[in-house]
Design a protein around this motif. Sequence first.
Motif, short mmCIF file in Angstrom:
data_model
loop_
_atom_site.label_atom_id
_atom_site.label_comp_id
_atom_site.label_asym_id
_atom_site.label_seq_id
_atom_site.Cartn_x
_atom_site.Cartn_y
_atom_site.Cartn_z
N TYR A 93 39.60 -27.95 5.82
CA TYR A 93 38.06 -27.83 7.04
C TYR A 93 37.70 -27.19 5.51
CZ TYR A 93 40.79 -28.79 10.57
OH TYR A 93 41.53 -29.25 11.63
N TYR A 94 36.00 -28.25 6.10
CA TYR A 94 34.51 -27.31 5.09
C TYR A 94 33.59 -27.46 5.82
CZ TYR A 94 37.75 -30.07 1.62
OH TYR A 94 38.58 -30.37 0.32
N CYS A 95 33.54 -25.76 6.47
CA CYS A 95 31.69 -25.75 6.54
C CYS A 95 30.82 -26.99 6.17
CB CYS A 95 31.32 -24.53 6.27
SG CYS A 95 29.23 -23.90 7.68
N ALA A 96 29.69 -27.46 7.21
CA ALA A 96 28.75 -28.63 6.49
C ALA A 96 27.54 -27.92 7.00
CB ALA A 96 29.31 -30.15 6.72
N ALA A 97 26.57 -28.94 6.89
CA ALA A 97 25.26 -28.10 6.81
C ALA A 97 24.27 -29.85 7.29
CB ALA A 97 23.96 -27.31 6.39
N ALA A 98 23.67 -29.77 7.75
CA ALA A 98 22.91 -31.12 7.89
C ALA A 98 21.48 -30.89 8.38
CB ALA A 98 23.27 -32.40 9.10
N PRO A 99 20.21 -31.88 8.12
CA PRO A 99 19.46 -31.31 8.78
C PRO A 99 19.11 -31.31 10.51
CG PRO A 99 19.06 -33.31 7.62
CD PRO A 99 20.50 -32.12 7.44
N PRO A 100 18.63 -31.38 11.33
CA PRO A 100 17.60 -31.71 12.09
C PRO A 100 17.76 -32.71 12.62
CG PRO A 100 16.65 -29.71 12.26
CD PRO A 100 17.29 -29.82 11.27
N PRO A 101 17.20 -33.83 13.24
CA PRO A 101 18.05 -33.34 15.28
C PRO A 101 19.40 -32.92 14.68
CG PRO A 101 16.86 -35.23 15.38
CD PRO A 101 17.05 -35.02 14.04
N CYS A 102 20.11 -32.72 15.88
CA CYS A 102 21.61 -32.57 15.64
C CYS A 102 21.78 -33.42 17.01
CB CYS A 102 22.10 -31.26 15.97
SG CYS A 102 21.42 -29.71 14.85
N SER A 103 22.94 -33.96 16.97
CA SER A 103 24.04 -35.48 17.97
C SER A 103 24.95 -35.27 17.70
CB SER A 103 22.83 -36.95 17.70
OG SER A 103 23.15 -37.22 16.61
N ASP A 104 25.33 -36.42 18.92
CA ASP A 104 26.89 -36.45 18.13
C ASP A 104 26.45 -37.44 16.87
OD1 ASP A 104 27.37 -37.01 22.03
OD2 ASP A 104 28.48 -34.86 20.79
N TYR A 105 25.61 -38.14 17.14
CA TYR A 105 25.60 -39.04 15.63
C TYR A 105 26.19 -38.45 14.23
CZ TYR A 105 24.85 -41.83 12.29
OH TYR A 105 24.79 -42.61 10.58
N VAL A 106 25.22 -37.74 14.37
CA VAL A 106 25.49 -36.43 13.39
C VAL A 106 26.71 -35.35 12.85
CG1 VAL A 106 24.35 -34.38 12.04
CG2 VAL A 106 23.68 -35.92 12.77
N VAL A 107 27.49 -35.16 13.69
CA VAL A 107 28.87 -35.16 13.83
C VAL A 107 29.60 -36.06 12.81
CG1 VAL A 107 31.09 -34.98 14.84
CG2 VAL A 107 29.46 -33.80 15.96
N SER A 108 29.90 -37.05 13.13
CA SER A 108 30.70 -38.44 12.64
C SER A 108 29.99 -38.52 11.00
CB SER A 108 29.92 -40.07 13.19
OG SER A 108 29.21 -39.88 13.00
N ILE A 109 28.67 -38.47 10.38
CA ILE A 109 28.43 -37.88 9.28
C ILE A 109 28.14 -37.33 8.51
CG2 ILE A 109 26.98 -40.59 9.78
CD1 ILE A 109 23.99 -39.14 9.99
N LEU A 110 28.92 -35.88 9.24
CA LEU A 110 28.52 -34.38 8.78
C LEU A 110 28.33 -34.28 6.98
CD1 LEU A 110 27.39 -31.67 9.87
CD2 LEU A 110 29.49 -30.84 10.41
N GLY A 111 29.49 -35.47 6.88
CA GLY A 111 30.25 -34.94 5.29
C GLY A 111 28.51 -35.25 4.30
N ASP A 112 28.11 -36.27 4.88
CA ASP A 112 26.68 -37.21 3.75
C ASP A 112 25.45 -36.58 3.63
OD1 ASP A 112 27.12 -40.62 6.56
OD2 ASP A 112 28.77 -38.83 4.70
N PHE A 113 25.46 -35.44 3.96
CA PHE A 113 24.22 -34.58 3.76
C PHE A 113 24.36 -33.69 2.05
CE2 PHE A 113 21.81 -35.80 6.66
CZ PHE A 113 22.75 -36.33 7.99
N GLY A 114 26.12 -33.00 1.57
CA GLY A 114 26.43 -32.70 0.73
C GLY A 114 26.38 -31.22 0.49
N TRP A 115 26.08 -31.00 1.54
CA TRP A 115 25.87 -29.42 1.83
C TRP A 115 27.29 -29.02 2.78
CZ3 TRP A 115 20.75 -29.36 4.97
CH2 TRP A 115 19.26 -29.58 3.77
N LEU A 116 28.60 -28.82 1.52
CA LEU A 116 29.54 -28.37 2.34
C LEU A 116 29.90 -26.99 1.23
CD1 LEU A 116 31.38 -31.57 1.30
CD2 LEU A 116 30.55 -31.13 3.43
N GLY A 117 31.12 -26.01 2.56
CA GLY A 117 31.48 -25.33 1.70
C GLY A 117 32.99 -25.73 0.57
N GLN A 118 33.32 -24.29 0.17
CA GLN A 118 34.56 -24.47 -0.41
C GLN A 118 35.82 -24.99 0.35
OE1 GLN A 118 34.18 -21.72 0.77
NE2 GLN A 118 35.79 -20.50 0.77
N GLY A 119 36.25 -25.18 1.17
CA GLY A 119 37.19 -25.83 1.77
C GLY A 119 38.18 -23.89 2.11
#
Length: 125
Positions: A93-119
């Motif tokens: 499991y990885y913590c991840a971040a994305a820029p707003p706006p947040c949505s169900d769609y962003v859940v599906s692409i959450l890893g695409d922004f390159g902001w991830l924890g170490q897992g």
Amino acid sequence: VQLVESGGGSAQAGGSLNLSCTESGYAYNNLCLGWLRQAPGKEREGVALISTSGGSTYYADSVNGRFTISQDYARNTVYLQMDSLIPDDTAMYYCAAAPPPCSDYVVSILGDFGWLGQGTQVTVS
């Protein structure tokens, strides 16, 4: 954005685990923060997301009703409470971040922004 996770571990089916993620380095109140997971041989899957500014939450169908994402705004920290665990929840499991706006769609692409924890590993048996 820097993301540091803690928690995880092993649980029996039907049990619970809790993950936490602390964010630093960016305006905490202007992010979508959440969790994605990846099991061996499977595609990466976004599972939950929270809007840090408004508190709205979004979940993948596979965890809806079992997982709860929440935040402690004062600590720049988000949590993932995982209940009614099943063996299919076993993954990194990885913590991840994305820029707003947040949505169900962003859940599906959450890893695409390159902001991830170490897992952190979650194993359900």
